[in-house]
Write a protein that holds these residues in place. Structure first.
Motif, PDB file in Angstrom:
ATOM      1  N   LYS A  70       0.845  -1.191   0.000  1.00  0.00           N
ATOM      2  CA  LYS A  70       0.000   0.000   0.000  1.00  0.00           C
ATOM      3  C   LYS A  70       0.886   1.248   0.000  1.00  0.00           C
ATOM      4  N   ALA A  71       0.307   2.363  -0.410  1.00  0.00           N
ATOM      5  CA  ALA A  71       1.056   3.626  -0.439  1.00  0.00           C
ATOM      6  C   ALA A  71       1.480   4.043   0.964  1.00  0.00           C
ATOM      7  N   GLU A  72       0.640   3.744   1.969  1.00  0.00           N
ATOM      8  CA  GLU A  72       0.972   4.097   3.350  1.00  0.00           C
ATOM      9  C   GLU A  72       2.143   3.280   3.873  1.00  0.00           C
ATOM     10  N   ASP A  73       2.325   2.067   3.339  1.00  0.00           N
ATOM     11  CA  ASP A  73       3.441   1.216   3.754  1.00  0.00           C
ATOM     12  C   ASP A  73       4.746   1.631   3.078  1.00  0.00           C
ATOM     13  N   ILE A  74       4.656   2.179   1.876  1.00  0.00           N
ATOM     14  CA  ILE A  74       5.856   2.561   1.123  1.00  0.00           C
ATOM     15  C   ILE A  74       6.459   3.847   1.689  1.00  0.00           C
ATOM     16  N   ILE A  75       5.632   4.875   1.897  1.00  0.00           N
ATOM     17  CA  ILE A  75       6.109   6.163   2.414  1.00  0.00           C
ATOM     18  C   ILE A  75       5.997   6.130   3.931  1.00  0.00           C
ATOM     19  N   LYS A  76       7.146   6.129   4.620  1.00  0.00           N
ATOM     20  CA  LYS A  76       7.120   6.060   6.079  1.00  0.00           C
ATOM     21  C   LYS A  76       6.898   7.425   6.707  1.00  0.00           C
ATOM     22  N   LYS A  77       7.735   8.412   6.347  1.00  0.00           N
ATOM     23  CA  LYS A  77       7.558   9.762   6.887  1.00  0.00           C
ATOM     24  C   LYS A  77       8.405  10.743   6.090  1.00  0.00           C
ATOM     25  N   PRO A  78       8.048  12.032   6.135  1.00  0.00           N
ATOM     26  CA  PRO A  78       8.872  13.038   5.469  1.00  0.00           C
ATOM     27  C   PRO A  78      10.097  13.362   6.320  1.00  0.00           C
ATOM     28  N   VAL A  79      11.158  13.784   5.666  1.00  0.00           N
ATOM     29  CA  VAL A  79      12.371  14.210   6.361  1.00  0.00           C
ATOM     30  C   VAL A  79      12.327  15.734   6.446  1.00  0.00           C
ATOM     31  N   LEU A  80      12.259  16.262   7.668  1.00  0.00           N
ATOM     32  CA  LEU A  80      12.141  17.704   7.875  1.00  0.00           C
ATOM     33  C   LEU A  80      13.386  18.226   8.583  1.00  0.00           C
ATOM     34  N   THR A  81      14.469  18.368   7.825  1.00  0.00           N
ATOM     35  CA  THR A  81      15.708  18.931   8.334  1.00  0.00           C
ATOM     36  C   THR A  81      15.969  20.243   7.600  1.00  0.00           C
ATOM     37  N   GLU A  82      16.990  20.973   8.034  1.00  0.00           N
ATOM     38  CA  GLU A  82      17.313  22.235   7.360  1.00  0.00           C
ATOM     39  C   GLU A  82      17.627  22.013   5.888  1.00  0.00           C
ATOM     40  N   LYS A  83      18.425  20.989   5.623  1.00  0.00           N
ATOM     41  CA  LYS A  83      18.826  20.727   4.248  1.00  0.00           C
ATOM     42  C   LYS A  83      17.630  20.298   3.391  1.00  0.00           C
ATOM     43  N   SER A  84      16.754  19.462   3.937  1.00  0.00           N
ATOM     44  CA  SER A  84      15.606  19.021   3.153  1.00  0.00           C
ATOM     45  C   SER A  84      14.618  20.166   2.912  1.00  0.00           C
ATOM     46  N   LEU A  85      14.507  21.101   3.852  1.00  0.00           N
ATOM     47  CA  LEU A  85      13.630  22.251   3.639  1.00  0.00           C
ATOM     48  C   LEU A  85      14.199  23.203   2.592  1.00  0.00           C
ATOM     49  N   GLN A  86      15.537  23.316   2.533  1.00  0.00           N
ATOM     50  CA  GLN A  86      16.152  24.111   1.464  1.00  0.00           C
ATOM     51  C   GLN A  86      15.914  23.457   0.107  1.00  0.00           C
ATOM     52  N   LEU A  87      15.987  22.124   0.056  1.00  0.00           N
ATOM     53  CA  LEU A  87      15.695  21.415  -1.189  1.00  0.00           C
ATOM     54  C   LEU A  87      14.228  21.556  -1.572  1.00  0.00           C
ATOM     55  N   ALA A  88      13.336  21.609  -0.579  1.00  0.00           N
ATOM     56  CA  ALA A  88      11.901  21.745  -0.848  1.00  0.00           C
ATOM     57  C   ALA A  88      11.600  23.076  -1.529  1.00  0.00           C
ATOM     58  N   GLU A  89      12.356  24.119  -1.211  1.00  0.00           N
ATOM     59  CA  GLU A  89      12.177  25.405  -1.881  1.00  0.00           C
ATOM     60  C   GLU A  89      12.527  25.310  -3.360  1.00  0.00           C
ATOM     61  N   LYS A  90      13.410  24.373  -3.713  1.00  0.00           N
ATOM     62  CA  LYS A  90      13.805  24.174  -5.105  1.00  0.00           C
ATOM     63  C   LYS A  90      12.926  23.146  -5.815  1.00  0.00           C
ATOM     64  N   GLY A  91      11.977  22.541  -5.063  1.00  0.00           N
ATOM     65  CA  GLY A  91      11.063  21.580  -5.682  1.00  0.00           C
ATOM     66  C   GLY A  91      11.375  20.128  -5.404  1.00  0.00           C
ATOM     67  N   TRP A  92      12.371  19.827  -4.589  1.00  0.00           N
ATOM     68  CA  TRP A  92      12.733  18.455  -4.241  1.00  0.00           C
ATOM     69  C   TRP A  92      12.246  18.160  -2.826  1.00  0.00           C
ATOM     70  N   PHE A  93      11.444  17.111  -2.664  1.00  0.00           N
ATOM     71  CA  PHE A  93      10.898  16.738  -1.371  1.00  0.00           C
ATOM     72  C   PHE A  93      11.486  15.406  -0.932  1.00  0.00           C
ATOM     73  N   THR A  94      11.843  15.289   0.354  1.00  0.00           N
ATOM     74  CA  THR A  94      12.568  14.138   0.874  1.00  0.00           C
ATOM     75  C   THR A  94      11.675  13.312   1.787  1.00  0.00           C
ATOM     76  N   PHE A  95      11.697  11.987   1.585  1.00  0.00           N
ATOM     77  CA  PHE A  95      10.902  11.066   2.384  1.00  0.00           C
ATOM     78  C   PHE A  95      11.736   9.848   2.770  1.00  0.00           C
ATOM     79  N   LEU A  96      11.443   9.271   3.939  1.00  0.00           N
ATOM     80  CA  LEU A  96      11.953   7.954   4.284  1.00  0.00           C
ATOM     81  C   LEU A  96      10.972   6.947   3.705  1.00  0.00           C
TER      82      LEU A  96
END
Length: 93
Positions: A2-28
């Protein structure tokens, strides 16, 4: 899986938030998930359109608990670039 089993959680660090501003989102993600499965899971869960998926296998680090030695768990990260839409978990301007 299931989709809920594949995506565990988002990674919310300083570096991942800087990447999110550029359009890249990070997940475990699940260790056995492929890029195609990750892409479908993100599209189904967040109702967005995914352009690209990059996957990183992160090795566990050596740790010490008192007099005992061990390692943290191995992880798998996915960097996802979107063509349309935005994921609201990441507070992007």
């Amino acid at each position: 899986m299931k989709a809920e089993d594949i995506i565990k959680k988002p990674v919310l660090t300083e570096k991942s938030l800087q990447l999110a501003e550029k359009g890249w989102f990070t997940f475990l993600v699940d260790k056995k998930a492929s890029k195609g499965q990750i892409k479908q899971a993100i599209e189904n869960l967040f109702k967005v359109e995914v352009a690209e998926v990059r996957v990183l296998n992160v090795s566990g680090k050596p740790k010490r608990w008192g007099r005992f030695f061990g390692r943290t768990q191995n992880k798998r990260k996915a960097l996802v670039k979107l063509t349309k839409g935005k994921i609201d978990i990441f507070k992007v301007k």
